[in-house]
Scaffold this active site. Structure first.
Site, PDB file in Angstrom:
ATOM      1  N   GLY A  68       1.448 -15.002  -0.143  1.00 36.72           N
ATOM      2  CA  GLY A  68       1.657 -15.753   1.093  1.00 36.72           C
ATOM      3  C   GLY A  68       0.847 -15.180   2.222  1.00 36.72           C
TER       4      GLY A  68
ATOM      5  N   SER B  30      -0.655  -8.689  -1.052  1.00 38.32           N
ATOM      6  CA  SER B  30      -1.905  -9.421  -1.263  1.00 38.32           C
ATOM      7  C   SER B  30      -1.732 -10.899  -0.942  1.00 38.32           C
ATOM      8  CB  SER B  30      -2.392  -9.239  -2.698  1.00 38.32           C
ATOM      9  OG  SER B  30      -1.670 -10.106  -3.535  1.00 38.32           O
ATOM     10  N   LYS B  31      -2.864 -11.549  -0.798  1.00 40.55           N
ATOM     11  CA  LYS B  31      -2.932 -12.952  -0.392  1.00 40.55           C
ATOM     12  C   LYS B  31      -2.068 -13.857  -1.269  1.00 40.55           C
ATOM     13  CE  LYS B  31      -5.312 -15.915   2.267  1.00 40.55           C
ATOM     14  NZ  LYS B  31      -4.876 -15.893   3.644  1.00 40.55           N
ATOM     15  N   ARG B  32      -1.933 -13.474  -2.538  1.00 38.48           N
ATOM     16  CA  ARG B  32      -1.169 -14.323  -3.457  1.00 38.48           C
ATOM     17  C   ARG B  32       0.296 -14.465  -3.032  1.00 38.48           C
ATOM     18  NH1 ARG B  32      -1.942 -11.281  -8.104  1.00 38.48           N
ATOM     19  NH2 ARG B  32      -3.755 -10.406  -7.091  1.00 38.48           N
TER      20      ARG B  32
END
Ligand code: GLU
Length: 493
Positions: free
Chosen positions: A264, A260-262
């Site tokens: 990176g 997921s985006k968290r």
């Protein structure tokens, strides 16, 4: 030309996740390998999630990656256009079609109008949950007579349309990767097909479109696997033959969780910005969830098309390993002509203020030499600014204690002095000078080996290791070398 037709059907809800690129890629590889057609359809029926510009971004990302489609939605002269015999390829432009087909289902008795309010649905859900049951619609509106329903609609009541599932029936389908799957309608819901805003749900639109667009294989992420029985029920209600299914393993991070985006970079745009090569990213992504029948790891797109098959797609999640991506991408960078790499490097070097447009025009060879010096060591283009900073800094301090110790050697003043004398005797350094300087210094001072090479390296680059000394000397040129030696003499020795 075979009759194989596959589609990638994203919802334009924002950036393009690399998992989406992989889904698109597998569709593309399969279609190309089979001489079939690959279609790009836009699924934008969830108006609340629509993001302006997302379609353009999606198409650009796919084009950049070289995962190009034969039919569907394209961009030409900055405008969205559609091509192919099965259009429109944007779901929000197909509302008439969905209305026509929902009528058919109602006529056949496979769908019904539902007038339940959101409050009622929420209430029964809460009750079911508190009883430890899986929440599902209780069929309250199932038996409302059609004429009665039409009257209520005419009177302005809000409604949805739901699928009338057959009672206690086994729904079966075969997934090419997962095998046979069966689920009983007892464990399923009378899903909503048409929402109260007049838009179809994903489940309804996807089935109607895949059927009308004559899609033969549905290749998509396994987060859609739970939806497939719902789709099969719809195919059965219409009396249509379902397509073949391939559900792809989720792209996971190293901790085996969904990427997921968290954590990176996950958007195709992030990788493009960092200067990954499309061929490197695509090569690596192909390997996340599929393994070739050989030990080979570096593939061109054409080779991937030849090798790819669903037999070797894994059932479990594919781990996205950044280090492996960097290695694969680095292999592709190594293979490129250094002029191409130089052109790719120029925007990054300019951004770092290392070079100007004037340098590009007047000293292209010099830039190319710099790039060639580090080309083999690059994982992605943006890295170049750190790798070549030794050529652009005004002064060079030893980067660590070991480098400092090396430059403090007692022979160093004599050595650097001799180097300066040699430089003063020439107009500018050339290949011959760079190739012979160490021999000359050795002869002149009697210093040799490590004591000869290392202090010069540290004086010029601050480091004990790095690019070849001849390249460093050539790239820096006479004045920069003199400046650096003077700096060391005045500030460090
Ligand atoms: N619109 C769905 C998505 O956003 C497509 C799922 C499918 O391929 O059926 O991924």
């Amino acid at each position: 030309m075979s009759d194989i037709r596959v589609r990638f059907a994203p919802s334009p809800t924002g950036y393009v996740h690399i998992g989406s690129l992989r889904t698109a890629l597998y569709n593309y590889l399969f279609a190309k390998g089979q001489g079939g057609k690959y279609i790009l359809r836009i699924e934008d029926t969830d108006r609340s999630r629509y993001v302006e510009g997302a379609i353009e971004n999606l198409i650009e990302s796919m084009e950049w990656a070289g995962v190009t489609h034969d039919e569907g939605v394209f961009i030409e002269d900055d405008k969205i256009v559609q091509k192919g015999d099965y259009g429109p390829y944007v779901q929000s432009e197909r509302l008439d079609i969905y209305n026509e087909y929902i009528e058919k289902l109602i006529e056949k008795g496979h769908a019904y109008y539902c007038f339940c309010t959101k409050e009622r649905i929420d209430k029964i859900r809460e009750e079911q949950k508190s009883q430890g049951k899986i929440p599902r619609y209780d069929g309250f509106c199932r038996s409302i007579d059609i004429e009665e329903a039409k009257k209520r609609i005419a009177a302005g009541e809000k409604y949805t349309i739901r699928l009338k599932l057959p009672a206690a029936k086994d729904v079966k389908f075969h997934d090419i990767v997962r095998g046979d799957i069966t689920i009983n309608t007892r464990d399923m819901d009378d899903q909503v097909l048409m929402k109260s805003d007049g838009f179809p749900t994903y489940h309804f639109a996807v089935v109607v479109d895949d059927h009308l667009m004559e899609i033969t294989h549905i290749v998509r992420g396994d987060e859609w696997l739970p939806s497939t029985p719902k789709h099969i029920c719809l195919y059965e209600a219409f009396g249509w033959e379902p397509p073949k299914y391939v559900h792809l393993p989720t792209v996971l991070n190293k901790d085996k969780k969904k990427l997921s985006k968290r954590q990176g970079d996950v958007a195709v745009g992030d990788f493009k910005e960092k200067g990954y090569l499309p061929e490197g990213l695509v090569n690596y992504l192909a390997l996340v969830g599929w393994s070739p029948d050989t030990t080979k790891e570096i593939f061109t797109m054409d080779e991937l098309i030849d090798e790819f098959s669903f037999d070797r797609v894994s059932k479990t999640g594919g781990v996205f390993d950044k280090d492996k991506l960097n290695w694969v991408n680095g292999q592709h960078i190594k293979e490129l002509d250094s002029k191409i790499v130089t052109d790719l490097a120029i925007p990054y070097l300019k951004d770092a203020n290392y070079i100007t447009e004037e340098d590009v025009e007047n000293r292209y060879d010099w830039i190319q030499k710099i790039v060639e010096t580090v080309q083999e060591s690059l994982s992605y283009m943006k890295e170049i600014t750190d790798k070549v900073d030794i050529f652009f800094k005004d002064k060079m301090d030893p980067e660590d204690d070991k480098a400092l110790e090396m430059i403090k050697g007692e022979q160093v003043p004599e050595l650097l002095n001799a180097f300066k004398e040699e430089l003063e005797g020439i107009d500018e350094v050339d290949e011959e000078f760079a190739n012979s300087i160490f021999k000359v210094l050795k002869k002149k001072t009697g210093i040799k080996g490590k004591n000869l090479f290392m202090p010069v390296r540290v004086a010029l680059s601050g480091q004990l290791h790095g690019p070849e000394m001849t390249n460093i000397i050539l790239i820096l040129g006479k004045q920069n070398i003199l400046n650096r030696i003077n700096y060391v003499e005045n500030n460090i020795l």
